[in-house]
Design a protein around this motif. Structure first.
Motif, PDB file in Angstrom:
ATOM      1  N   ILE A 514      77.648   6.181  53.152  1.00 46.04           N
ATOM      2  CA  ILE A 514      77.351   7.578  53.482  1.00 46.04           C
ATOM      3  C   ILE A 514      76.630   7.686  54.823  1.00 46.04           C
ATOM      4  O   ILE A 514      77.002   8.492  55.679  1.00 46.04           O
ATOM      5  N   THR A 515      75.596   6.875  54.999  1.00 45.39           N
ATOM      6  CA  THR A 515      74.849   6.976  56.252  1.00 45.39           C
ATOM      7  C   THR A 515      75.707   6.578  57.450  1.00 45.39           C
ATOM      8  O   THR A 515      75.621   7.196  58.518  1.00 45.39           O
ATOM      9  N   GLU A 516      76.555   5.567  57.266  1.00 49.59           N
ATOM     10  CA  GLU A 516      77.423   5.161  58.368  1.00 49.59           C
ATOM     11  C   GLU A 516      78.454   6.247  58.668  1.00 49.59           C
ATOM     12  O   GLU A 516      78.812   6.466  59.833  1.00 49.59           O
ATOM     13  N   LYS A 517      78.938   6.946  57.632  1.00 48.36           N
ATOM     14  CA  LYS A 517      79.893   8.024  57.851  1.00 48.36           C
ATOM     15  C   LYS A 517      79.266   9.147  58.684  1.00 48.36           C
ATOM     16  O   LYS A 517      79.907   9.720  59.566  1.00 48.36           O
ATOM     17  N   ILE A 518      78.001   9.456  58.400  1.00 44.76           N
ATOM     18  CA  ILE A 518      77.311  10.477  59.184  1.00 44.76           C
ATOM     19  C   ILE A 518      77.240  10.057  60.649  1.00 44.76           C
ATOM     20  O   ILE A 518      77.591  10.813  61.557  1.00 44.76           O
ATOM     21  N   LEU A 519      76.790   8.836  60.883  1.00 45.90           N
ATOM     22  CA  LEU A 519      76.633   8.370  62.257  1.00 45.90           C
ATOM     23  C   LEU A 519      77.978   8.187  62.945  1.00 45.90           C
ATOM     24  O   LEU A 519      78.099   8.395  64.160  1.00 45.90           O
ATOM     25  N   GLU A 520      79.007   7.809  62.189  1.00 39.01           N
ATOM     26  CA  GLU A 520      80.336   7.659  62.775  1.00 39.01           C
ATOM     27  C   GLU A 520      80.870   9.008  63.235  1.00 39.01           C
ATOM     28  O   GLU A 520      81.491   9.123  64.299  1.00 39.01           O
ATOM     29  N   ASP A 521      80.615  10.044  62.455  1.00 38.28           N
ATOM     30  CA  ASP A 521      81.018  11.392  62.833  1.00 38.28           C
ATOM     31  C   ASP A 521      80.323  11.800  64.132  1.00 38.28           C
ATOM     32  O   ASP A 521      80.942  12.370  65.042  1.00 38.28           O
ATOM     33  N   VAL A 522      79.046  11.495  64.226  1.00 36.41           N
ATOM     34  CA  VAL A 522      78.289  11.827  65.436  1.00 36.41           C
ATOM     35  C   VAL A 522      78.843  11.056  66.637  1.00 36.41           C
ATOM     36  O   VAL A 522      79.040  11.614  67.717  1.00 36.41           O
ATOM     37  N   ARG A 523      79.108   9.768  66.450  1.00 30.07           N
ATOM     38  CA  ARG A 523      79.643   8.968  67.557  1.00 30.07           C
ATOM     39  C   ARG A 523      80.977   9.513  68.046  1.00 30.07           C
ATOM     40  O   ARG A 523      81.249   9.550  69.260  1.00 30.07           O
ATOM     41  N   GLY A 524      81.822   9.901  67.102  1.00 31.33           N
ATOM     42  CA  GLY A 524      83.132  10.423  67.477  1.00 31.33           C
ATOM     43  C   GLY A 524      83.024  11.676  68.323  1.00 31.33           C
ATOM     44  O   GLY A 524      83.704  11.809  69.355  1.00 31.33           O
ATOM     45  N   ARG A 525      82.167  12.600  67.907  1.00 30.13           N
ATOM     46  CA  ARG A 525      82.007  13.837  68.675  1.00 30.13           C
ATOM     47  C   ARG A 525      81.335  13.569  70.020  1.00 30.13           C
ATOM     48  O   ARG A 525      81.660  14.181  71.032  1.00 30.13           O
ATOM     49  N   MET A 526      80.404  12.631  70.029  1.00 32.14           N
ATOM     50  CA  MET A 526      79.737  12.313  71.285  1.00 32.14           C
ATOM     51  C   MET A 526      80.680  11.618  72.257  1.00 32.14           C
ATOM     52  O   MET A 526      80.609  11.848  73.466  1.00 32.14           O
ATOM     53  N   LEU A 527      81.575  10.775  71.755  1.00 29.36           N
ATOM     54  CA  LEU A 527      82.515  10.080  72.630  1.00 29.36           C
ATOM     55  C   LEU A 527      83.419  11.085  73.348  1.00 29.36           C
ATOM     56  O   LEU A 527      83.703  10.930  74.540  1.00 29.36           O
ATOM     57  N   GLU A 528      83.860  12.115  72.645  1.00 30.49           N
ATOM     58  CA  GLU A 528      84.660  13.158  73.287  1.00 30.49           C
ATOM     59  C   GLU A 528      83.884  13.793  74.437  1.00 30.49           C
ATOM     60  O   GLU A 528      84.432  13.999  75.529  1.00 30.49           O
ATOM     61  N   ASP A 529      82.618  14.105  74.191  1.00 37.08           N
ATOM     62  CA  ASP A 529      81.794  14.734  75.219  1.00 37.08           C
ATOM     63  C   ASP A 529      81.585  13.810  76.418  1.00 37.08           C
ATOM     64  O   ASP A 529      81.628  14.237  77.574  1.00 37.08           O
ATOM     65  N   ILE A 530      81.333  12.527  76.145  1.00 35.43           N
ATOM     66  CA  ILE A 530      81.092  11.555  77.214  1.00 35.43           C
ATOM     67  C   ILE A 530      82.316  11.431  78.111  1.00 35.43           C
ATOM     68  O   ILE A 530      82.220  11.462  79.345  1.00 35.43           O
ATOM     69  N   VAL A 531      83.476  11.270  77.496  1.00 34.67           N
ATOM     70  CA  VAL A 531      84.716  11.141  78.267  1.00 34.67           C
ATOM     71  C   VAL A 531      84.956  12.390  79.102  1.00 34.67           C
ATOM     72  O   VAL A 531      85.279  12.320  80.302  1.00 34.67           O
ATOM     73  N   TYR A 532      84.814  13.542  78.482  1.00 36.89           N
ATOM     74  CA  TYR A 532      85.066  14.804  79.175  1.00 36.89           C
ATOM     75  C   TYR A 532      84.106  14.992  80.348  1.00 36.89           C
ATOM     76  O   TYR A 532      84.530  15.309  81.475  1.00 36.89           O
ATOM     77  N   LEU A 533      82.812  14.803  80.114  1.00 35.54           N
ATOM     78  CA  LEU A 533      81.808  15.007  81.147  1.00 35.54           C
ATOM     79  C   LEU A 533      82.019  14.072  82.329  1.00 35.54           C
ATOM     80  O   LEU A 533      82.014  14.502  83.492  1.00 35.54           O
ATOM     81  N   GLN A 534      82.221  12.792  82.044  1.00 38.96           N
ATOM     82  CA  GLN A 534      82.326  11.829  83.127  1.00 38.96           C
ATOM     83  C   GLN A 534      83.633  11.983  83.893  1.00 38.96           C
ATOM     84  O   GLN A 534      83.686  11.744  85.107  1.00 38.96           O
ATOM     85  N   THR A 535      84.691  12.397  83.200  1.00 42.18           N
ATOM     86  CA  THR A 535      85.957  12.656  83.898  1.00 42.18           C
ATOM     87  C   THR A 535      85.807  13.866  84.813  1.00 42.18           C
ATOM     88  O   THR A 535      86.249  13.846  85.967  1.00 42.18           O
ATOM     89  N   ARG A 536      85.182  14.917  84.320  1.00 43.07           N
ATOM     90  CA  ARG A 536      85.020  16.136  85.113  1.00 43.07           C
ATOM     91  C   ARG A 536      84.140  15.887  86.339  1.00 43.07           C
ATOM     92  O   ARG A 536      84.441  16.358  87.440  1.00 43.07           O
ATOM     93  N   ARG A 537      83.073  15.122  86.170  1.00 35.21           N
ATOM     94  CA  ARG A 537      82.195  14.832  87.305  1.00 35.21           C
ATOM     95  C   ARG A 537      82.851  13.872  88.296  1.00 35.21           C
ATOM     96  O   ARG A 537      82.601  13.943  89.498  1.00 35.21           O
ATOM     97  N   PHE A 538      83.687  12.993  87.799  1.00 36.56           N
ATOM     98  CA  PHE A 538      84.371  12.047  88.689  1.00 36.56           C
ATOM     99  C   PHE A 538      85.361  12.773  89.599  1.00 36.56           C
ATOM    100  O   PHE A 538      85.416  12.534  90.809  1.00 36.56           O
ATOM    101  N   TYR A 539      86.146  13.661  89.026  1.00 35.82           N
ATOM    102  CA  TYR A 539      87.169  14.345  89.811  1.00 35.82           C
ATOM    103  C   TYR A 539      86.610  15.510  90.629  1.00 35.82           C
ATOM    104  O   TYR A 539      87.198  15.912  91.633  1.00 35.82           O
ATOM    105  N   GLY A 540      85.462  16.040  90.214  1.00 31.61           N
ATOM    106  CA  GLY A 540      84.879  17.137  90.972  1.00 31.61           C
ATOM    107  C   GLY A 540      85.846  18.289  91.114  1.00 31.61           C
ATOM    108  O   GLY A 540      86.410  18.788  90.134  1.00 31.61           O
ATOM    109  N   LYS A 541      86.088  18.712  92.363  1.00 32.48           N
ATOM    110  CA  LYS A 541      86.969  19.848  92.618  1.00 32.48           C
ATOM    111  C   LYS A 541      88.417  19.443  92.870  1.00 32.48           C
ATOM    112  O   LYS A 541      89.285  20.291  93.084  1.00 32.48           O
ATOM    113  N   THR A 542      88.702  18.134  92.832  1.00 28.87           N
ATOM    114  CA  THR A 542      90.066  17.687  93.123  1.00 28.87           C
ATOM    115  C   THR A 542      91.008  17.834  91.934  1.00 28.87           C
ATOM    116  O   THR A 542      92.226  17.833  92.098  1.00 28.87           O
TER     117      THR A 542
END
Length: 633
Positions: A514-542
């Protein structure tokens, strides 16, 4: 008369006068006096009383006058080489904690073992560009490498440059008048490079920051300022130092840089600790994390022995980011809430709290900031703070466990637990108050102002999610740039669950599931945010980077090349396995057709995950997410 004295008389009188200079240090609000001098190339010092200091100063000044006369009598009106060295290196009476020469090099050497931040070159280039009226501001949240950059700049200098460098470590006891006096003296003595660390501790700095650019930088001094109260720099940059400051932000540490600096190329480590250059804090309570031992079972309630050992080692690690040597319990309070409040207090004589003044006066501003950070994936609305506290992680975990395909892992236990006590525990740990405990009503203007300051701190990134059908009302997407802070709060939730009586009596293996499922859910949602944020900042206005939602389903990320009218579409999964259901949305013909009609031709389809990179027979590309993020630099 001095003029009538012979060389022998002058030398005799000089030998009877004290050497060096008098300096002071403020320790715990108490001033200490010292006499310092050079002897056989080494700096000597002794502690003296205030009375003795007052007696020594005129005698030392007399010695300087006699020395100049002696040089003139000998036919050398200028200082001798040895006297010049003592005047520059041994005699300046700085009023702040100023370090130079050999002492500065010793301090700088403590940063020798660290690799350089990506932004280091920007500060370095500032030092060696032609003189202007600009100063350089290095600002970011605590433990993101600001002081280390200053030390590394010293290490990169040649000997001549280091002799012209002065490092000032400001304390809360220092005043603007003291700093101004020291800068005048430094300019007179020929110092070219001035590093001022923690300058935001000076309460009049924001309102008088232009002094540094308009008076000293224009004379050729290269001044680099660093401080923990990033918001203070933001105010200064937009007011006193408008168009006269080069800004270098350190708060945002992308995965590629984090991996390079810490030699840890692991996305889960980044999720857990990312955002600072230290490990994450697990010690949430004064008596240590999870030290309530259930002696009848010979173990800690809710955790296996192995889990406790791992957790407690993390909690007591010397490099834990959210435990520091400055007697603070939480990084969030010292780095963010106090940052905001101290800067507001110092700016415009404390008249800039705007609508937050009632929260500040009632000591509820920290509570409001904490509540917003805990709810980082939700909109900044009045409801976020005033509604009854509810953990989104807990509700999400309930749903996932009920839908778990593996019968051994499927459980409705979270639905049977009375979460009232669990939620109360979370609130106690995070020091969050519910509406009935707030003496000041939270209004939307409060949220907007706090949000503005969090953005100024570079703690949050704000963008919009696109939708099909197209809507004029955009859905705001807010991401914190320090993932470790978010994951730390998820661990607080797990900790509170482990204190629940029903949950604590469950089978140990089921608790772990149960506890791992909670943290796994958090990791999954955070990974989406990390990828999105870093991709957007990398490409900037291009490139145009966004999340795309449909009536049913979504693309986690779209990268649009507007000029070519082409798109790449992505799914992001915190998984090491390839499963058909992972890419069902990005191969859906209707979703692809709608996307191409609005944003351009879909040229590639990716699934970012933690397994090995490969291409499937249907041309869906699976790419390792760590490889992907490492390439964004």
């Amino acid at each position: 008369m001095i003029e009538d004295k012979s060389v022998e008389e002058l030398e005799k009188e000089l030998s009877e006068l004290p050497r060096g200079y008098v300096t002071t240090k403020v320790i715990n609000k108490k001033t200490y006096f010292y006499q310092q001098w050079k002897e056989n190339g080494k700096t000597k010092n002794r502690c003296i009383s205030e009375g003795e200091a007052n007696e020594l100063r005129p005698l030392i000044e007399k010695r300087r006058t006699l020395q100049k006369k002696l040089n003139a009598v000998k036919g050398n009106p200028q200082n001798t080489t040895s006297e010049k060295k003592e005047a520059v290196e041994g005699e300046p009476e700085f009023k702040t904690n100023a370090v130079y020469g050999d002492a500065l090099m010793k301090i700088a050497l403590t940063a020798e073992k660290f690799d350089k931040r990506d932004c280091y070159s920007k500060v370095h280039d500032f030092l060696y560009t032609p003189a202007s009226d600009k100063v350089c501001l290095i600002f970011g949240l605590r433990r993101t490498g600001k002081t280390t950059i200053l030390k590394q700049l010293v290490l990169g200098m040649n000997e001549t440059e280091r002799k012209k460098t002065l490092y000032i470590k400001v304390t809360s006891e220092n005043t603007l008048d003291q700093l101004n006096a020291d800068l005048k003296l430094a300019n007179k003595l020929g110092y070219s490079f001035i590093f001022i660390d923690e300058i935001t501790l000076i309460d009049r700095f924001i309102d008088n920051a232009a002094l540094l650019s308009d008076v000293y930088a224009v004379q050729g001094m290269k001044i680099v300022l660093s401080g923990t109260d990033s918001l203070g720099f933001w105010f200064a940059q937009n007011e006193e130092l408008y168009d006269r400051a080069l800004t270098v932000h350190t708060t945002y540490v992308p995965f590629s840089e984090h991996a390079r600096l810490l030699k840890i190329k692991n996305i889960d480590e980044y999720i857990r600790y990312g955002g600072t250059l230290k490990a994450g804090e697990l010690a949430f309570e004064d008596d240590g994390f999870m030290l309530n031992r259930n002696l009848s079972n010979g173990r800690v309630k809710g955790l296996s022995e192995a889990s406790l050992d791992r957790t407690y080692k993390d909690a007591t690690a010397q490099d834990a980011s959210f435990r520091d040597d400055e007697s603070t319990r939480r990084y969030i309070d010292t780095a963010i809430a106090q940052n905001i409040q101290h800067s507001l207090k110092c700016y415009d004589h404390g008249n800039h709290f705007r609508h937050l003044i009632d929260l500040y006066n009632n000591k509820e501003l920290t509570n409001a900031i904490n509540r917003i950070i805990e709810d980082m994936n939700q909109r900044f609305t009045v409801d976020v703070i005033t509604k009854q506290f509810k953990s989104n992680d807990l509700g999400s975990a309930k749903d996932l466990l009920l839908k778990e395909k593996d019968p051994e892992k499927q459980t409705d236990v979270l639905s049977t637990i009375d979460t009232t006590d669990v939620v109360k525990k979370v609130m106690d740990i995070l020091e969050i108050r519910n509406k009935e405990n707030q003496s000041v009503n939270i209004e939307e203007i409060h949220i907007l102002e706090i949000k503005e300051y969090l953005k100024a701190l570079d703690l949050i990134d704000i963008s919009n999610t696109e939708t099909i059908p197209i809507s004029n009302k955009k859905e705001e997407r807010l991401i914190f740039t320090q993932p470790g802070m978010r994951f730390c709060q998820a661990q607080v939730l797990v900790y509170s669950l482990l204190q629940d009586e029903i949950f604590g009596n469950l089978d140990g293996e089921l608790r772990d599931i149960i506890t791992e499922k909670i943290l796994e859910d958090v990791r999954g949602r955070m990974l989406e945010d990390i990828v999105y944020l870093q991709t957007r900042r990398f490409y900037g206005k291009t490139r145009n980077v966004f999340k795309l939602k449909f009536a049913s389903g979504e693309f986690d990320m779209v990268i649009q090349n507007k000029s070519k009218r082409e798109c790449e579409i992505y799914e992001v999964k915190h998984s090491m396995e390839i499963v058909d259901a992972q890419y069902r949305h990005i191969i859906d013909p209707e979703k692809i057709e709608a996307t191409e009609k609005q944003f351009g031709k879909v040229v590639r389809q990716y699934v970012l995950y933690r397994g090995e990179s490969t291409t499937l027979g249907n041309k869906i590309e699976y790419k390792n997410v760590e490889e992907y993020l490492t390439e964004l630099r």
